[in-house]
Every structure is written in structure tokens, then in C-alpha cells.
Design a protein around this motif. Sequence first.
Motif, PDB file in Angstrom:
ATOM      1  N   GLU A   1       0.671  -0.888   0.222  1.00 40.49           N
ATOM      2  CA  GLU A   1      -0.273   0.212   0.213  1.00 40.49           C
ATOM      3  C   GLU A   1       0.571   1.275   0.320  1.00 40.49           C
ATOM      4  OE1 GLU A   1      -3.171   1.974   3.443  1.00 40.49           O
ATOM      5  OE2 GLU A   1      -3.284  -0.588   2.805  1.00 40.49           O
TER       6      GLU A   1
ATOM      7  N   ASN B   1      -1.585   5.772   1.075  1.00 35.21           N
ATOM      8  CA  ASN B   1      -3.482   4.314   1.255  1.00 35.21           C
ATOM      9  C   ASN B   1      -4.024   4.480  -0.055  1.00 35.21           C
ATOM     10  OD1 ASN B   1      -2.770   4.819   4.875  1.00 35.21           O
ATOM     11  ND2 ASN B   1      -3.103   7.522   4.086  1.00 35.21           N
TER      12      ASN B   1
ATOM     13  N   GLY C   1      -5.063   1.138  -0.466  1.00 33.54           N
ATOM     14  CA  GLY C   1      -5.329   0.483  -0.279  1.00 33.54           C
ATOM     15  C   GLY C   1      -4.676  -0.764  -1.124  1.00 33.54           C
ATOM     16  N   GLY C   2      -3.174  -0.480  -1.718  1.00 34.67           N
ATOM     17  CA  GLY C   2      -2.336  -1.487  -2.596  1.00 34.67           C
ATOM     18  C   GLY C   2      -3.027  -1.970  -4.155  1.00 34.67           C
TER      19      GLY C   2
END
Length: 129
Positions: free
Chosen positions: A91, A94, A96-97
Motif C-alpha cells: 500500500e 493509502n 489500498g494496494g
Amino acid sequence: MKSPILLWIVKLVAVVILVQTLFFKFSGAEESVFIFTKLGIEPYGRIGSGVVELIASILILIPRTTLVGALLGLGTMLGAIFSHLFVLGIEVKNDGGELFTLAIITLLCCAFLIFHNKNKIPDLLRFKI
């Protein structure tokens, strides 16, 4: 493979992901600058990888050069994935990958295209003057 539609879908998925990231790399978006600064290769790594991804995208779309484009794309995505795994983390800021996931998808598409064009690999290895 008998389905040219599936082949074009795989090509387009890889190309759309590669081209979509170009805007962020070439415009100097905050997230791109952050990533390449953390890798210690800002701005040359950001712009250079963008150029390579642009070339790979064009080559993937041309049937005669799909193999070369897919090899470039695969190499670039391996670099991105290793950067995520060993330096950046899955990540980034932020997200979320999402960037990591897109790199995996693109890598799989390029690997599929290489497998589909594996019979052309010997032609790449022949040196012609």
C-alpha cells in the motif's frame, strides 16, 4: 489460442493500465514523485519508466511487435512489483494496494501475451545484419 477477441482484451487491459499511469508519471503527480523519490530515482526513473511503458504499450498493440512490447511490459512490472515488495510496501499513500494490484494484472497480461507468442521467441534471438 483460437479466440482473437480474448487476445485483444488481454492486450487492451495491459495497454490501458500502462497508459493510464503515464499521465501521473509525466505530469509529476504527487504520488508518482513520492514513489520515485522513495526509490531514489526521481525524476529520471519516473520519466524513464514512463517512456518505457509508452513504448511497450505501442508495441503490444502492433501484432508484429506484441512479443517485444509484452517483454518490456513484463520487465517493467517486475521492477514495480519488486519495488512494492522490498521498498514501498503493498500500500502506497493509502491507495489500498491499488498500484500493486494493477502491476500484478499487467504482469499477468504481459505473461499471457508472451506465452501466446512463444513461437516467435527464436526469431528475437537471431542476429540479422
